[in-house]
Scaffold this active site. Structure first.
Site, short mmCIF file in Angstrom:
data_model
loop_
_atom_site.label_atom_id
_atom_site.label_comp_id
_atom_site.label_asym_id
_atom_site.label_seq_id
_atom_site.Cartn_x
_atom_site.Cartn_y
_atom_site.Cartn_z
N LYS A 151 0.88 -1.17 0.00
CA LYS A 151 0.00 0.00 0.00
C LYS A 151 0.92 1.21 0.00
CE LYS A 151 -1.90 3.00 1.96
NZ LYS A 151 -1.66 4.42 1.56
N GLU A 156 9.67 1.48 10.83
CA GLU A 156 10.72 2.48 10.61
C GLU A 156 10.01 3.83 10.66
OE1 GLU A 156 13.76 -0.31 8.04
OE2 GLU A 156 12.53 1.08 6.91
N CYS A 178 13.86 10.79 6.55
CA CYS A 178 13.72 10.53 7.99
C CYS A 178 15.04 10.71 8.71
CB CYS A 178 13.21 9.12 8.20
SG CYS A 178 14.29 7.88 7.47
N GLU A 191 9.44 16.54 15.23
CA GLU A 191 9.89 16.35 13.85
C GLU A 191 9.11 17.30 12.94
OE1 GLU A 191 8.54 12.89 11.55
OE2 GLU A 191 10.60 12.55 10.93
P1 NAD Z 1 2.42 8.58 7.22
O1 NAD Z 1 2.61 7.83 8.49
O2 NAD Z 1 1.44 9.68 7.18
O3 NAD Z 1 1.98 7.58 6.05
C1 NAD Z 1 2.75 6.46 5.70
C2 NAD Z 1 1.85 5.39 5.10
O4 NAD Z 1 0.95 4.92 6.11
C3 NAD Z 1 0.96 5.90 3.95
O5 NAD Z 1 0.91 4.88 2.97
C4 NAD Z 1 -0.38 6.08 4.63
O6 NAD Z 1 -1.49 5.98 3.76
C5 NAD Z 1 -0.38 4.94 5.63
N1 NAD Z 1 -1.27 5.11 6.77
C6 NAD Z 1 -1.61 6.26 7.39
N2 NAD Z 1 -2.44 6.01 8.43
C7 NAD Z 1 -2.62 4.67 8.47
C8 NAD Z 1 -3.39 3.79 9.29
N3 NAD Z 1 -4.12 4.25 10.31
N4 NAD Z 1 -3.35 2.45 9.03
C9 NAD Z 1 -2.61 1.97 8.02
N5 NAD Z 1 -1.88 2.75 7.19
C10 NAD Z 1 -1.88 4.08 7.42
O7 NAD Z 1 3.87 9.06 6.80
P2 NAD Z 1 4.27 10.02 5.58
O8 NAD Z 1 3.76 11.38 5.88
O9 NAD Z 1 3.89 9.34 4.32
O10 NAD Z 1 5.88 10.00 5.67
C11 NAD Z 1 6.63 10.87 6.45
C12 NAD Z 1 7.00 10.25 7.77
O11 NAD Z 1 7.65 9.00 7.55
C13 NAD Z 1 7.97 11.07 8.60
O12 NAD Z 1 7.59 11.01 9.95
C14 NAD Z 1 9.30 10.34 8.41
O13 NAD Z 1 10.25 10.54 9.43
C15 NAD Z 1 8.85 8.93 8.33
N6 NAD Z 1 9.82 8.09 7.64
C16 NAD Z 1 10.59 7.22 8.37
C17 NAD Z 1 11.57 6.45 7.73
C18 NAD Z 1 12.46 5.48 8.47
O14 NAD Z 1 13.14 4.69 7.82
N7 NAD Z 1 12.51 5.52 9.79
C19 NAD Z 1 11.73 6.56 6.35
C20 NAD Z 1 10.92 7.46 5.65
C21 NAD Z 1 9.97 8.22 6.30
O1 6OD Z 2 18.49 3.71 3.04
C1 6OD Z 2 17.58 3.02 3.50
O2 6OD Z 2 17.58 1.78 3.44
C2 6OD Z 2 16.45 3.66 4.17
N1 6OD Z 2 15.54 2.84 4.71
C3 6OD Z 2 16.37 5.01 4.18
C4 6OD Z 2 15.33 5.71 4.83
C5 6OD Z 2 15.22 7.04 4.63
C6 6OD Z 2 14.16 7.79 5.24
O3 6OD Z 2 13.55 8.69 4.71
#
Ligand code: NAD
Ligand code: 6OD
Length: 497
Positions: free
Chosen positions: A189, A265, A299, A401
């Site tokens: 998804k 993550e 992230c 954040e």
């Molecule tokens: P988000 O949590 O809003 O959405 C991520 C995904 O989850 C989307 O596909 C969304 O539709 C889905 N989703 C949302 N609510 C849900 C629910 N209740 N049940 C199931 N699925 C649901 O995140 P975003 O705004 O798309 O991305 C930005 C965030 O992601 C930032 O906080 C960033 O730090 C984090 N991020 C973390 C990493 C990591 O590796 N730690 C990597 C990339 C992004």
């Molecule tokens: O490099 C990766 O494998 C990874 N998971 C990066 C995540 C980046 C976050 O936005």
């Protein structure tokens, strides 16, 4: 097979992005718009999967596990993963264009990071699954005989993969590749903001001879939509998620009812520590990249920069010059370094922090607003790269954040103070340390309360290493054998000898 992203009849500019279930592109009952963040134009209509379609996708995945996919050995699966990598590379330009249109990220970035990493993810896990062993023990029994214990990996079954919009294809394939390497079938998804490349990946799967039903895509939103339907589906055996910490908490509640393994993550409020003995130019360039790459929407980006007082002013001045020199512009322009934020809503969130920073007493070193172009980019979701100083450590802008091209820079006097400040957060994803004193680099790195620490570099990735966070930044580790351990169940076999 039809093309993943099709031009809609009667509207040459508008494409239609469909769900992909059991090897076929499928319409859902409703549609939503996919918007290009660089100019605010609708570029596609996306077909939203309802609960019935999600159920069909899970059913298709389960059926695939009982078919030829479930009978293939590691060698065959690994060979197909290499073919997926080749199929991505064959469509390199299409993937780059789709990722740029969906995210607004600069074409140079998508070409050097997102799409090559997607192919590299499949290659890395194809190679790893062939060589990664499991432990075995010879056990002495009380009667003087022996038993041999060894473990074999079994797939989990159907894995639900839910991903964000910031590095859509990179982060999706980071999970799909090890899941398939371990013999699972997946239902993905992708983010509602960036549906294109996950859908295009279906064509690469088909080219690579991946059987129908092994890779399925459902489009939609989170709560009460495809994301939640997938997470709570009783026939989904595990959920792996990348996104916001709060969403992770919601998904955790959803999956609790059916007790399934999760890998999360999540977000970060990452710190960088810059010592006065750093290589100055390397540190300024490295910090600039770690704050502004992908318009701060990674992230791992640093939003808190701690600089040793002896060079604080010189460093802030150099970082300001660097921020002001970044070329903001059309994502398809090869020289563009900074694209827009993902959406109008996300820009409003980041701007609300820009306003809050002023209220909390910040000194605005540079930025703090919206750039004006005098052309169609004024309809895009652009924002200025921004640097603050002068906030108290308790300020919300230092604690929460923001996920934009922004950092707060503060001075420190001692190594102990820098470590304490860097660790003073509920998150714990990544940190970077800048010093030419390598003993200090190791010493400080080992005291960082995070999952990933870089010394004199940032976002330098070896896919065999553990990746993940502590605290609000996540649960578990993926990467290398850690991914294989999440995406498989060991079955220990004890043989009396
Ligand atoms: P988000 O949590 O809003 O959405 C991520 C995904 O989850 C989307 O596909 C969304 O539709 C889905 N989703 C949302 N609510 C849900 C629910 N209740 N049940 C199931 N699925 C649901 O995140 P975003 O705004 O798309 O991305 C930005 C965030 O992601 C930032 O906080 C960033 O730090 C984090 N991020 C973390 C990493 C990591 O590796 N730690 C990597 C990339 C992004
Ligand atoms: O490099 C990766 O494998 C990874 N998971 C990066 C995540 C980046 C976050 O936005």
């Amino acid at each position: 097979m039809p093309e993943a992203v099709r031009i809609r009849r009667g509207s040459p500019q508008l494409k239609s992005i469909l769900n992909y279930i059991d090897g076929k592109f499928v319409c859902g009952p409703r549609e939503f718009a996919d918007v290009n963040p660089a100019d605010g134009c609708v570029i596609a209509q996306v077909s939203e999967a309802d609960e019935g379609l999600v159920d069909q996708a899970v059913g298709a995945a389960r059926k695939a596990l009982r078919g030829e996919w479930g009978r293939w050995g590691i060698r065959e699966r690994a060979a197909r993963l290499h073919k997926i990598a080749e199929a991505i590379e064959k469509r390199f330009d299409c993937f780059v264009s789709a990722e740029v249109a969906d995210t607004g990220k600069p074409v140079a970035l998508a070409s050097r990071l997102d799409v090559p990493r997607a192919a590299a993810n499949f290659r890395a896990f194809a190679d790893l699954i062939k060589t990664a062993g499991l432990e075995s023990f010879q056990t002495e029994t009380p009667d003087g005989r022996n038993a041999l214990n060894y473990a074999v990996r079994k797939p989990l079954g159907v894995v639900g993969i839910i991903t964000p919009w910031n590095l859509p294809l990179l982060l999706l394939t980071w999970k799909v590749a090890p899941a398939l390497a371990c013999g699972n079938a997946v239902v993905v998804k992708p983010s509602e903001e960036t549906p294109a490349t996950a859908t295009m990946l279906a064509e690469a799967m088909s080219d690579a001879g991946i059987p129908d039903g092994v890779y399925n895509v459902v489009h939609g939103f989170g709560a009460n939509s495809a994301g939640e339907f997938l997470a709570r589906h009783p026939e989904v055996n595990a959920v792996t998620f990348t996104g916001e910490s709060q969403t992770g908490a919601a998904i955790m509640k959803t999956v609790a009812a059916s007790v399934k393994p999760v890998s999360f993550e999540l977000g970060g409020k990452n710190a960088a520590i810059v010592f006065a003995d750093c290589d100055f130019e390397e540190a300024v360039n490295g910090i600039s990249e770690s704050v502004f790459l992908n318009t701060g929407q990674v992230c791992l980006c640093a939003e808190r920069v701690y600089v040793e007082r002896a060079m604080f002013e010189r460093f802030v001045e150099a970082l300001k010059r660097k921020a002001e020199s970044l070329r903001i512009g059309f994502p398809l322009e090869k020289t563009t370094e900074l694209g827009p934020l993902i959406s109008a809503q996300h820009r409003e969130k980041v701007l609300s922090y820009y306003r809050l920073a002023r209220e909390e007493g910040a000194v605005v070193v540079t930025g703090g607003g919206v750039p004006q172009f005098g052309n169609e980019l004024d309809h895009g979701f652009y924002i200025q790269p921004t640097i603050y100083t002068g906030l108290p450590e308790s300020a919300r802008c230092v604690k929460e954040e923001i996920f934009g091209p922004v950092c707060h820079v503060a001075a420190f006097d001692t190594e102990e103070e820098a470590i304490r400040l860097a660790n003073d957060t509920k998150y714990g994803l990544a940190a970077s340390i800048w010093t030419t004193n390598l003993k200090r680099g190791h010493r400080v790195a080992q005291q960082m309360n995070v999952g990933i620490t870089w010394v004199n570099c940032w976002f330098l990735r070896d896919l065999r290493t553990p990746f993940g966070g502590v605290g609000l930044s996540g649960i578990g580790r993926e990467g290398g054998v850690h991914s294989l351990n999440f995406y498989s169940e060991p079955n220990n076999i004890c043989v009396r000898l």
